[in-house]
Write a protein that holds these residues in place. Structure first.
Motif, mmCIF file in Angstrom:
data_model
loop_
_atom_site.group_PDB
_atom_site.id
_atom_site.type_symbol
_atom_site.label_atom_id
_atom_site.label_comp_id
_atom_site.label_asym_id
_atom_site.label_seq_id
_atom_site.Cartn_x
_atom_site.Cartn_y
_atom_site.Cartn_z
ATOM 1 N N GLU A 101 32.072 -13.689 57.037
ATOM 2 C CA GLU A 101 32.094 -15.044 56.512
ATOM 3 C C GLU A 101 31.356 -15.165 55.176
ATOM 4 N N ILE B 79 39.675 -16.971 54.703
ATOM 5 C CA ILE B 79 39.504 -16.025 55.802
ATOM 6 C C ILE B 79 40.752 -15.204 56.079
ATOM 7 N N TYR B 80 41.825 -15.504 55.402
ATOM 8 C CA TYR B 80 43.060 -14.779 55.690
ATOM 9 C C TYR B 80 43.351 -13.658 54.691
ATOM 10 N N PHE C 228 35.296 -8.372 63.324
ATOM 11 C CA PHE C 228 35.353 -9.602 64.090
ATOM 12 C C PHE C 228 34.834 -9.383 65.509
ATOM 13 N N GLU D 32 46.765 -13.354 66.237
ATOM 14 C CA GLU D 32 47.482 -13.516 64.967
ATOM 15 C C GLU D 32 46.502 -13.709 63.818
ATOM 16 N N CYS D 33 45.241 -14.053 64.121
ATOM 17 C CA CYS D 33 44.327 -14.339 63.016
ATOM 18 C C CYS D 33 42.982 -13.640 63.139
ATOM 19 N N VAL E 4 40.234 -14.911 63.782
ATOM 20 C CA VAL E 4 39.120 -15.773 63.398
ATOM 21 C C VAL E 4 39.120 -17.093 64.179
ATOM 22 N N GLY E 5 39.702 -17.068 65.363
ATOM 23 C CA GLY E 5 39.597 -18.233 66.233
ATOM 24 C C GLY E 5 40.423 -19.424 65.811
ATOM 25 N N LYS E 6 41.501 -19.199 65.098
ATOM 26 C CA LYS E 6 42.315 -20.332 64.668
ATOM 27 C C LYS E 6 43.697 -20.346 65.336
ATOM 28 N N CYS E 7 44.287 -19.191 65.489
ATOM 29 C CA CYS E 7 45.684 -19.183 65.956
ATOM 30 C C CYS E 7 45.781 -19.434 67.455
ATOM 31 N N ASN E 8 44.678 -19.224 68.167
ATOM 32 C CA ASN E 8 44.563 -19.585 69.579
ATOM 33 C C ASN E 8 45.337 -18.691 70.559
ATOM 34 N N LEU F 172 37.844 -17.927 73.425
ATOM 35 C CA LEU F 172 38.762 -17.170 72.593
ATOM 36 C C LEU F 172 38.291 -15.728 72.559
ATOM 37 N N VAL G 186 36.786 -14.608 68.868
ATOM 38 C CA VAL G 186 35.455 -15.002 68.399
ATOM 39 C C VAL G 186 34.404 -14.926 69.510
ATOM 40 N N VAL H 222 48.571 -16.207 51.788
ATOM 41 C CA VAL H 222 48.167 -15.095 50.931
ATOM 42 C C VAL H 222 49.363 -14.663 50.100
ATOM 43 N N PHE I 18 38.003 -28.625 64.410
ATOM 44 C CA PHE I 18 38.511 -27.311 64.817
ATOM 45 C C PHE I 18 38.560 -26.336 63.643
ATOM 46 N N PHE J 75 34.875 -20.293 61.848
ATOM 47 C CA PHE J 75 35.201 -19.924 60.474
ATOM 48 C C PHE J 75 35.817 -21.134 59.794
ATOM 49 N N PHE K 275 47.340 -26.709 67.361
ATOM 50 C CA PHE K 275 47.087 -25.992 66.103
ATOM 51 C C PHE K 275 47.540 -24.543 66.145
ATOM 52 N N CYS K 276 48.197 -24.097 67.226
ATOM 53 C CA CYS K 276 48.557 -22.678 67.323
ATOM 54 C C CYS K 276 49.528 -22.274 66.216
ATOM 55 N N PHE K 277 49.324 -21.079 65.706
ATOM 56 C CA PHE K 277 50.270 -20.601 64.686
ATOM 57 C C PHE K 277 50.448 -19.095 64.762
ATOM 58 N N TYR L 273 54.289 -16.071 73.648
ATOM 59 C CA TYR L 273 52.927 -16.425 73.252
ATOM 60 C C TYR L 273 51.897 -15.454 73.822
#
Ligand SMILES: Cc1cc2nc3c(=O)[nH]c(=O)nc-3n(C[C@H](O)[C@H](O)[C@H](O)COP(=O)(O)OP(=O)(O)OC[C@H]3O[C@@H](n4cnc5c(N)ncnc54)[C@H](O)[C@@H]3O)c2cc1C
Ligand code: SF4
Ligand code: SF4
Ligand code: SF4
Lengths: 286, 251, 343, 433
Positions: A4, A14-15, A109, A251-252, A254-258, A266, A269, C70, C108, C113, C248-250, C277
């Protein structure tokens, strides 16, 4: 410097991966290779620090990204290593690569890692099934580096057949050292095999470490965990001292894509290493 | 990296799939640069019989077609079926519903015996198909994606989720709200939900997903006044050749 | 918070000024059943008297369905850089529960991060809230989301001949001062506002018994039959996720051009209700059944974030209920859990 | 010099679909000349039987991906006629607009991608990218413009979605209309440039008088709607096409042959030009002059030029249509007409890019198709192609085999035969003499 901080310092997001080179490729088995990786940027290289059990997200440009545990000793500062099984798009692309190829790295991570500080002055039992040896390698190497800080150490490692045993040279070296006990077992022996036969869980009842003075780490395929835990519980090991490394789709990182959401945590993280007490509270984990 | 040799072949179909390749416009020159087209009757005169990738349009409907597709299967390392006709048999399969003899008679009357026409089948009835660019017409960007994936060495990602996902990403009002029926919840995405985008129900031209909830959908459609026959007709429009698999799932 | 009133007579001029000065996103009628938040160029397009929107307005702007993260160029040296879009926008007419949904996303995307791609857009977004009519499936009062206490710059509540104005940020105050004239709210205004809110709350027909869900859910978690029955008709179509203001899933995809030089990473909305998933390389699927996935969704919506942020990841907007063609109804299911546990 | 000649071209490339050509010459006499279509039969007429009124346009669109808008429109018109559905003026204008651009995209494809390589002496458009990049780039730009127009109005470029019996499921927005106008205006420089290039081409000299049939309208250069008109002097209402246009299965030949006043006739851009040239926009007329296209024109090879002139006309006329639509204002209320499914017969006649296209449906009282007949342009041109070929080959027998082959291929390509439209072509049985 953590991931970070680095992101902030470089005014990045972060990506965005950092560029690194594969400087050496070692053949382990028909399906696994070890990749030695060095960052292009000197500063990033010098400041890259990780703990056993942590992982990185590796980008093969044009294909995508996947998480891999670091297998090298955290005390090596110039490089790190990944052990990768050829199973899909990214891993097979890596297996086709030659030394010198550039890749992208994000990480390290994982806030859950193997607590090598806490383990000091205790016995350590490491249980691995198949590729599960990879995340444990970093820990074993670290412990052996500071061998005198730890009490008894035992590695229980099960593989499908003798040919799929990973890190053979290193295992050979351990057995020569004499300060680490080893139990190897294979499901399908060949005629030269003299060791144990069957799943590695069978070996656990023979472990005679005292239950209140032992840390245990487990990593292997999903089906292995339940059996291992049953055996460990029979021996009355404390759940908070049993550490497991979990795998989920990420997928990430960093705790975003879930995608690695289990229970209320998660994996990326909060893990990937959790102790058994936490896992009990995560309903879906096993 | 070596340029792969690519052949584009047409069987019984409307030529629309091949046209979609020509309709790439912005990407066409890059595409022609990235691959070597050795066979493409809609576009080039020269042709050759050495190719690694075959893009095949159309269903197999004649004995001659069976021979040709088998020959292609022997030469090509990778076969990509493009378009509903090649993938599921598409609309052509409606002919099977009549039985080949009856269909011939309806159109050609007493001259029907002149016709070389057999039961319509998708190409995977005769050769192993590696990838499917589904849809009628197929999504041209998906064709590019498959080719690009083959070049960089990854498996193309072909969605196995329902059209509703794309439809929602596009922010459409669900057509059921507007009183129109839709096959979206059981049909395979990848078309960017182009029919619902145009306020028109999905017709399942890309086939159904691996595990469609057919029973739930039958219930839903019957609430909208469709009879079982209507529903089957809907399923069958592009999937008559695969129709059996749909019926089989029914309890 | 500052409390003011805005005379109805100057309202239109105020909005017109904002439309001409800013990139102005507001509700516009889309078809006979829905509105959509789009770029408004003329006040005649704006219709704040709306009820339903498929995609929540804040999510649409801040976390769009497809977003480049990116960009890179391959070659002797690989050049990688982040792509962050951010331009100043006004989001006008968003209602309270959607603001609360946005507040959730704000938290969130800044926890663990910081997600610059989200937050840089958020920082430049000016939010002007307004109440809208609840649909029949809306249960936001049960969640406490029918009222927004923060997250906006200005919140306008329509009273008889004036708007009751709540100003939550200096930015909001600045805008009002610059483009119109407001007066301090007096006791009379507050009284009318209170009455309005009481009436407004009466409009919500659906309510859920969420208080004990936290424990009830765990107690019923392993009751396979219960969940099988609930999920029987699920299509695994993901509509419920995609329309949710807090989902928010992606997925992240790598996309390289045919020249094999220029590439990008993009993220794209995913859904936890589709089988892929939980699939990992090698073919193992951690959640192969739709009832497992539905349980996971309910857990994520109604429990996980109680631990993390002390709030639900659900604002009770009811969109998922309306979007679900299988008639799976989160509100009924919350009540059903309660019922099942208490018998 | 060829006394005996045996030409077989199979498959004939760069025609959309598949065709074979067989010529046998013995002692300087044409023994056999056959243009055959081994495309497999599609049975569309059978597929339609029993279908609901909203389905034929989607199904018949799949007859041909290259002229799917034409099939869709012919089908919609037949259904609307059969059921007495009255689409709004707005609908008709939008249909004309989408119609123009399928024609443009098809003509571009043909003129630049399929025919041009012959004139530049290369095998296909791929080497053309190297040798004449400006031609390829112009073609791609104009084609994209036309496809984008079809995408905006129809929902996609191939097999449009929004065009249905009664009107449109969704209208373009005003912004999209304005954008389309800009796109149209932006392509004039490319048309100018094309003109310069086309002027340098040498069009083969060849003439054979035949009958030219197209639809015709009092005000429009008709593509979407009109009476059926012939250069032989007759004009009939489109519902009565059977009064003049005959279809029969000819034993010695390969497909149902069509004839009207004489034994063969031609349809397509040249036929439209010969019948309707005075309705071209002034700008398009200017292009005809520059390119030496004068009505009546009997040189089949000039079909390519007529196609190009139509591109210019379509661009001009589209701008006019857009202005009109914008002036009236787009009205959602007029997007769809009322539909009461019921019994009846209706004929839909349009000009597909390759010429006259006829759909003829009979519905039963449940509103389902009872009988369907479709006549497609390539079917109508079939006999004329063979006749032209006879005439051409006998004049060039002194050329080398390769030259003869090329000339024949170019002639067939000039027709732009879309063989995938073979709703009912028979497979050839080779007749051994
Ligand atoms: C914390 C952690 C540590 C790991 N450590 C190691 C290690 O040390 N060594 C090792 O070999 N492996 C490790 N793995 C597993 C490794 O990440 C996978 O083997 C890797 O993702 C394979 O990538 P791939 O592209 O080769 O496979 P692919 O199957 O091609 O998958 C590519 C990516 O897409 C995802 N995916 C899978 N299926 C689908 C689908 N149907 N649709 C969309 N996306 C899909 C995957 O999760 C993956 O992220 C680890 C995983 C985790 C979570
Ligand atoms: S319109 Fe069709 S695809 Fe879109 S959400 Fe509704 S059912 Fe799904
Ligand atoms: S709950 Fe409803 S909306 Fe959600 S995935 Fe299942 S069927 Fe689709
Ligand atoms: S879970 Fe359903 S009700 Fe709750 S916020 Fe999401 S869409 Fe609205």
């Amino acid at each position: 410097m953590g991931f970070e901080e680095k992101v902030k310092k470089n005014k990045n997001t972060i990506y965005v991966p950092d560029i690194a080179r594969i400087t050496r490729i070692e053949y382990l088995s028909p399906t696994e290779k070890v990749f030695k990786i060095v960052f292009d940027d000197e500063e990033i290289k010098n400041k890259f620090e990780f703990k056993p059990g942590q992982f990185v997200e590796l980008t093969v440009f044009g294909l995508g990204e996947a998480p891999f545990s670091i297998v090298s000793n955290p005390t090596n500062k110039d490089f790190f290593k990944l052990c990768i099984r050829n199973v899909g798009n990214i891993s097979s692309a890596l297996h086709r690569m030659v030394e010198g190829t550039k890749i992208g790295i994000r990480g390290p991570f994982g806030n859950g890692y193997f607590p090598c500080q806490k383990m000091k002055n205790h016995n350590v039992l490491l249980i691995a099934g198949g590729l599960g040896i990879a995340p444990l390698m970093s820990l074993i190497r670290y412990i052996l580096h500071y061998r005198e800080d730890y009490k008894e150490i035992m590695v229980v490692y099960g593989a499908v057949n003798p040919g799929s045993i990973l890190f053979k040279n290193e295992i050979q070296y351990w057995s020569n050292r004499g300060d680490i006990s080893l139990c190897l077992s294979v499901d399908n022996p060949d005629n030269k095999w003299t060791g144990e036969i069957g799943v590695c869980t069978k070996l656990i009842p023979r472990v005679d470490f005292p239950s209140n003075d032992t840390y245990i780490t487990v990593c292997g395929p999903p089906i292995m965990y339940r059996y291992v835990i049953d055996e460990l519980e029979k021996k009355k090991f404390k759940p908070e001292n049993i550490y497991l490394s979990l795998e989920r789709r990420m997928e990430c990182g960093v705790g975003k894509c879930n995608h690695c959401h289990i229970g209320d945590k998660l994996v990326c993280v909060d893990g990937p290493v959790f102790n058994l007490w936490e896992i009990r509270n995560l309903k879906e984990a096993l | 990296m070596n340029k792969p040799k690519v052949g584009v072949f047409g069987f019984t179909g409307c030529g629309g799939c091949q046209l979609e390749i020509l309709n790439l416009e912005d990407q066409l020159l890059d595409l022609v640069n990235a691959i070597e087209i050795v066979h493409f009757t809609e576009l080039v005169t020269e042709y050759s019989d050495t190719y690694e990738i075959a893009l095949v349009e159309g269903s197999i409907t004649t004995k001659h077609g069976v021979e040709r597709i088998k020959k292609i299967g022997n030469i090509a390392k990778t076969i990509v079926a493009i378009g509903a006709c090649a993938v599921t048999g598409g609309l052509n399969c409606l002919k099977n519903l009549y039985g080949p003899e009856k269909a011939k008679e309806l159109v050609y009357g007493d001259k029907k015996d002149w016709i070389d026409s057999i039961e319509v089948k998708p190409i995977d009835a005769y050769v192993k198909v590696d990838y499917y660019a589904r849809g009628c017409p197929p999504n041209r960007f998906e064709i590019v994606d498959i080719i690009r994936s083959l070049i960089v060495g990854r498996k193309p990602e072909i969605p196995n989720y329902p059209v509703c996902i794309e439809c929602k990403r596009n922010g459409n009002t669900c057509v059921f709200e507007l009183g129109i029926t839709c096959m979206g919840p059981v049909s395979r995405a990848g078309c960017n939900s182009r029919c619902p985008n145009s306020v028109s129900g999905c017709e399942a031209c890309r086939g159904v997903i691996d595990d469609p909830n057919v029973n739930a959908h039958k219930d839903l459609l019957s609430e909208y006044g469709l009879t079982v026959e209507d529903i089957m007709e809907g399923f069958n429009l592009y999937n008559a050749c695969k129709g059996k698999t749909i019926e089989k799932r029914d309890k | 918070m500052l409390y003011k009133v805005l005379d109805k007579g100057v309202y239109r001029d105020f909005v017109k000024a904002l439309i001409s000065e800013y990139e102005f996103i507001g509700p516009k009628k889309k078809d006979k059943s829905e509105h959509d938040f789009v770029l408004i160029k003329d006040i005649s397009e704006l219709d704040t008297n709306y009820m339903r929107t498929t995609i929540p307005p804040a999510k649409k702007i801040l976390f769009p369905p497809n977003e480049q993260l990116v960009a890179y160029e391959l070659g002797e040296n690989i050049n990688v850089r982040s792509v962050v879009e951010s331009s100043k926008k006004i989001l006008f007419g968003i209602n309270a529960w959607d603001i609360n949904g946005m507040n959730f996303l704000d938290e969130f995307f800044t926890t663990d991060f910081i997600d610059e791609n989200y937050i840089s857009k958020r920082k430049k977004l000016i939010v002007i809230g307004m109440d809208s009519e609840p649909t029949e499936t809306n249960f936001s009062p049960s969640i406490g989301a029918e009222y927004a206490k923060d997250g906006f710059d200005i919140y306008l509540t329509e009273l008889k001949n004036r708007y009751f104005v709540r100003i939550a940020t200096p930015k909001g105050n600045e805008i009002l001062e610059k483009y119109t004239k407001v007066n301090d709210a007096i006791a009379e205004d507050f009284k009318e506002y209170n009455k309005y809110m009481d009436n407004y709350r009466m409009k919500f027909k659906m309510s859920v018994d969420i208080k004990s869900f936290y424990d009830d859910f765990e107690s019923i978690y392993d009751n396979g039959d219960f969940w099988k029955k609930i999920a029987k008709d699920c299509y695994s179509c993901g509509s419920c996720n995609l329309v949710c203001p807090t989902c928010f899933c992606f997925n992240v995809k790598d996309d390289i051009e045919l020249n094999l030089k220029n590439g990008k990473k993009i993220r794209e909305w995913d859904s936890c209700m589709i089988p892929e998933y939980g699939l990992v390389a090698g073919g193992h699927n951690f959640r192969p059944d739709k009832e497992n996935r539905l349980k996971k969704r309910y857990r994520c919506k109604l429990k996980t974030f109680i631990d993390k942020f002390g709030k639900y990841a659900c604002v009770g907007c009811g969109r998922c209920i309306e979007a679900c063609l299988a008639k799976i109804n989160i509100a009924e299911d919350i009540n059903l859990v309660k019922k099942e546990v208490s018998i | 010099m060829a006394n005996n000649l045996n030409i077989e071209v199979s498959p004939l490339a760069r025609v959309e679909g598949h065709g074979d050509l067989i010529i046998n010459v013995k002692d300087k006499k044409i023994e056999k000349l056959m243009f055959r279509i081994p495309e497999s039969p599609r049975f569309f007429e059978a597929m339609l039987v029993g279908r609901k009124h909203d389905e034929p346009s989607h199904i018949t669109s799949r007859i041909c991906g290259i002229c799917s808008v034409a099939h869709t429109c012919a089908s919609i018109k037949a259904t609307e006629k059969a059921m007495g559905i009255k689409p709004s003026q707005q609908t008709i204008k939008l249909r004309k607009l989408i119609y123009h651009h399928e024609n443009v995209q098809s003509n571009v494809l043909h003129v630049y991608f399929l025919a041009a390589p012959d004139f530049f002496g290369v095998g296909s458009v791929i080497p053309l990218i190297e040798t004449h990049p400006e031609v390829v780039n112009i073609a791609l730009r104009v084609k994209k413009m036309a496809n984008d127009m079809v995408r905006i109005i129809g929902g996609r470029a191939v097999h449009p979605i929004r065009t249905v019996a009664g009107g449109f499921t969704k209208l373009p927005t005003e912004e999209e209309m304005i954008k389309m106008k800009e796109m149209l205006e932006a392509c004039y420089p490319d048309l100018e440039k094309s003109l310069e290039i086309l002027r340098t081409l040498k069009i083969p000299e060849f003439e054979r008088k035949t009958e030219y049939i197209s639809i015709s309208d009092t005000s429009d250069y008709a593509l979407y709607d009109g009476n059926i008109k012939s250069t032989d002097g007759w004009e009939i209402d489109d519902q009565n096409y059977l009064d003049k246009i005959n279809e029969k299965v000819v034993q010695h030949s390969t497909a149902k042959h069509c004839w009207a006043s004489r034994d063969a006739f031609m349809v397509g851009a040249l036929a439209r030009f010969n019948n309707n040239h005075d309705k071209l926009t002034d700008n398009a007329k200017k292009y005809t002059e520059e390119l030496g296209l004068v009505a009546p024109c009997y040189n089949t090879f000039m079909n390519n030029i007529a196609q190009f002139v139509e591109i210019v006309h379509s661009v001009d006329d589209s701008i006019r249509l857009i202005d009109e639509i914008l002036e009236d204002g787009l009205d959602e209320g007029k997007a769809m007409a009322d539909i009461k499914p019921g019994a009846g017969r209706g004929v839909g006649v349009v000009e597909a890019p390759r010429g006259l296209l006829i759909h003829d449906y009979t519905y039963n009282d449940k509103g389902r198709v009872e009988k369907a007949n479709m006549i497609i342009p390539t079917g109508m041109n079939y006999a004329n192609i063979e006749k032209d070929m006879h005439a051409l080959v006998s004049t060039i027998l002194d050329k080398s085999e390769d030259e003869i082959r090329l000339a024949c291929e170019m002639l067939i390509r000039a027709y732009d035969p879309c063989i995938s439209c073979s709703t009912h072509f028979l497979k050839v049985k080779l007749i051994n003499k």
